[in-house]
Design a protein around this motif. Structure first.
Motif, PDB file in Angstrom:
ATOM      1  N   LEU A  11      -3.995   0.641  -2.496  1.00  0.00           N
ATOM      2  CA  LEU A  11      -2.891  -0.330  -2.480  1.00  0.00           C
ATOM      3  C   LEU A  11      -1.569   0.301  -2.070  1.00  0.00           C
ATOM      4  O   LEU A  11      -0.736  -0.359  -1.458  1.00  0.00           O
ATOM      5  CB  LEU A  11      -2.744  -0.997  -3.858  1.00  0.00           C
ATOM      6  N   GLY A  12      -1.352   1.555  -2.443  1.00  0.00           N
ATOM      7  CA  GLY A  12      -0.085   2.168  -2.066  1.00  0.00           C
ATOM      8  C   GLY A  12      -0.015   3.632  -2.453  1.00  0.00           C
ATOM      9  O   GLY A  12      -0.750   4.109  -3.315  1.00  0.00           O
ATOM     10  N   GLY A  67       3.093   6.528  -3.242  1.00  0.00           N
ATOM     11  CA  GLY A  67       4.511   6.858  -3.342  1.00  0.00           C
ATOM     12  C   GLY A  67       4.661   8.331  -3.682  1.00  0.00           C
ATOM     13  O   GLY A  67       3.681   9.082  -3.645  1.00  0.00           O
ATOM     14  N   TYR A  68       5.889   8.766  -4.011  1.00  0.00           N
ATOM     15  CA  TYR A  68       6.092  10.164  -4.390  1.00  0.00           C
ATOM     16  C   TYR A  68       5.531  10.447  -5.778  1.00  0.00           C
ATOM     17  O   TYR A  68       5.123  11.548  -6.087  1.00  0.00           O
ATOM     18  CB  TYR A  68       7.582  10.514  -4.374  1.00  0.00           C
ATOM     19  N   CYS A  69       5.552   9.407  -6.605  1.00  0.00           N
ATOM     20  CA  CYS A  69       5.170   9.604  -7.998  1.00  0.00           C
ATOM     21  C   CYS A  69       3.695   9.279  -8.238  1.00  0.00           C
ATOM     22  O   CYS A  69       3.058   9.906  -9.064  1.00  0.00           O
ATOM     23  CB  CYS A  69       6.086   8.706  -8.818  1.00  0.00           C
ATOM     24  N   GLY A  70       3.178   8.327  -7.514  1.00  0.00           N
ATOM     25  CA  GLY A  70       1.803   7.932  -7.818  1.00  0.00           C
ATOM     26  C   GLY A  70       1.010   7.387  -6.643  1.00  0.00           C
ATOM     27  O   GLY A  70       1.547   7.086  -5.581  1.00  0.00           O
ATOM     28  N   LYS A 122      -2.068   2.735 -11.364  1.00  0.00           N
ATOM     29  CA  LYS A 122      -1.178   3.770 -10.824  1.00  0.00           C
ATOM     30  C   LYS A 122      -1.545   5.099 -11.460  1.00  0.00           C
ATOM     31  O   LYS A 122      -1.562   5.223 -12.685  1.00  0.00           O
ATOM     32  CB  LYS A 122       0.291   3.405 -11.124  1.00  0.00           C
ATOM     33  N   MET A 153      -2.033  -2.225 -14.439  1.00  0.00           N
ATOM     34  CA  MET A 153      -1.131  -3.390 -14.371  1.00  0.00           C
ATOM     35  C   MET A 153      -1.736  -4.481 -13.503  1.00  0.00           C
ATOM     36  O   MET A 153      -2.726  -4.254 -12.786  1.00  0.00           O
ATOM     37  CB  MET A 153       0.241  -2.979 -13.832  1.00  0.00           C
ATOM     38  N   ARG A 180      -2.470  -6.774 -10.539  1.00  0.00           N
ATOM     39  CA  ARG A 180      -2.444  -6.496  -9.096  1.00  0.00           C
ATOM     40  C   ARG A 180      -1.706  -7.627  -8.380  1.00  0.00           C
ATOM     41  O   ARG A 180      -2.101  -8.794  -8.485  1.00  0.00           O
ATOM     42  CB  ARG A 180      -3.877  -6.382  -8.574  1.00  0.00           C
ATOM     43  N   GLU A 230      10.768  -2.020  -0.102  1.00  0.00           N
ATOM     44  CA  GLU A 230       9.417  -1.704  -0.591  1.00  0.00           C
ATOM     45  C   GLU A 230       9.223  -1.972  -2.072  1.00  0.00           C
ATOM     46  O   GLU A 230       8.090  -1.999  -2.546  1.00  0.00           O
ATOM     47  CB  GLU A 230       9.063  -0.247  -0.273  1.00  0.00           C
ATOM     48  N   HIS A 231      10.315  -2.175  -2.810  1.00  0.00           N
ATOM     49  CA  HIS A 231      10.176  -2.340  -4.266  1.00  0.00           C
ATOM     50  C   HIS A 231      10.334  -3.779  -4.746  1.00  0.00           C
ATOM     51  O   HIS A 231      10.519  -4.017  -5.947  1.00  0.00           O
ATOM     52  CB  HIS A 231      11.135  -1.393  -4.989  1.00  0.00           C
ATOM     53  N   PHE A 261       8.189  -7.372  -4.220  1.00  0.00           N
ATOM     54  CA  PHE A 261       7.008  -8.020  -3.645  1.00  0.00           C
ATOM     55  C   PHE A 261       7.226  -9.519  -3.601  1.00  0.00           C
ATOM     56  O   PHE A 261       7.704 -10.110  -4.563  1.00  0.00           O
ATOM     57  CB  PHE A 261       5.778  -7.722  -4.517  1.00  0.00           C
ATOM     58  N   ASP A 298       7.699  -0.682  -9.373  1.00  0.00           N
ATOM     59  CA  ASP A 298       8.000   0.753  -9.432  1.00  0.00           C
ATOM     60  C   ASP A 298       9.165   1.097 -10.368  1.00  0.00           C
ATOM     61  O   ASP A 298      10.296   1.299  -9.917  1.00  0.00           O
ATOM     62  CB  ASP A 298       8.264   1.311  -8.023  1.00  0.00           C
TER      63      ASP A 298
END
Ligand SMILES: Nc1ncnc2c1ncn2[C@@H]1O[C@H](COP(=O)(O)OP(=O)(O)O)[C@@H](O)[C@H]1O
Ligand SMILES: [Mg+2]
Length: 258
Positions: A60-61, A63-66, A81, A121, A123, A173-174, A176, A186
């Motif tokens: 699904l995605g 990022g830097y964290c997950g 995540k 979480m 979806r 991007e944050h 939806f 996020d």
């Protein structure tokens, strides 16, 4: 959003997908531990689906964290995540705590459960604000106004609750969009210990100097920075409903219609 193209990945069989459970390191011990945690939390399986590819696998995605992977938890479609090795935070506990607080305000994807390095979480369907905007034309101006109002209202509710999201400059991007629903995602940069800047960060990112602002201005005419600065400063000084409404009004939006 589930369809026949989502292949089911059992948690009990070794599968090439497991490589992603300890990303970027390929650490089988850690992968086994994540599988155990997923199982304990009630995740039934993972699903190989999503708009992003990593090491040849759809998800699904990233990022830097997950990494965010689709799955099924207690019969429901979820997004899981997983904390990446490169993430600054030692675990996802704080992100989970703040997302739960945001959920009480009806903000963010619903958090079902979490443990150390992973969150389970709701979806989300739909698409990020940045790509949603690509398809808009002049006739969509009223719809875009409604979305911006609702987005800024969510920022205001977070400000009022003392939660700083921390990454709303990157609203493209944050946020939806799924039909009428608009969801902030996020919370990995969020804090309840700093002065909340959600509305001011959103206004800056939506109106000036970003790709997103350019795309919005293709559809709506919005005030320049100097014209809005006094209202922004008033709101910063005293972030109450009166100043928020004055700010919305100066942008050409109206809270009542949200
Ligand atoms: N609940 C969700 N449902 C669907 N996709 C999601 C969900 N949460 C995150 N994503 C996707 O995964 C990407 C990375 O998630 P994010 O929480 O932003 O991770 P990071 O903290 O690493 O930036 C997001 O940009 C989004 O595209
Ligand atoms: Mg992110």
């Amino acid at each position: 959003m589930n369809d026949m193209t989502e292949s089911y990945i059992s948690l009990t069989e070794v599968h090439p997908y497991q490589r992603l459970l300890s990303y970027p390191d390929n650490n089988p011990t850690q992968q086994e531990q994540v599988l155990r945690q997923l199982h304990q939390l009630g995740v039934e399986c993972l699903l190989a689906t999503g708009p992003v590819q990593l090491a040849g696998h759809p998800l699904l995605g990233v990022g830097y964290c997950g990494l965010v992977i689709a799955g099924i938890w207690r019969g429901q479609a979820v997004a899981i995540k997983l904390r990446r090795g490169s993430c600054q935070q030692a675990n996802l506990n704080e992100e989970a705590r703040i997302l739960r607080q945001a959920n009480l305000l009806n903000i963010g994807p619903q958090l079902h459960c979490h443990q150390g390095d992973l969150l389970v979480m709701e979806r989300l369907s739909g698409q990020p604000l940045g790509s949603w905007l690509q398809h808009l034309g002049a006739e969509d101006a009223p719809e875009l106004c409604r979305k911006l109002q609702r987005l800024l209202c969510q920022g205001f509710y977070l400000d009022t609750a003392g939660i700083d999201h921390g990454a709303l400059r990157c609203a493209a991007e944050h946020v939806f969009i799924d039909g009428e629903r608009l969801t902030l995602i996020d919370f990995s940069h969020s804090s309840t210990n700093r002065h909340p800047n959600n509305v001011t960060s959103l206004v800056a990112g939506l109106l000036w100097g970003t790709r997103l602002a350019q795309d919005i201005r293709r559809v709506l005419s919005l005030p320049e920075r100097d014209a809005l600065l006094p209202r922004l400063q008033d709101y910063k000084r005293q972030p109450d409903r009166r100043h928020f409404q004055a700010l919305l009004h100066a942008i050409g939006l109206n809270e009542q219609e949200a």
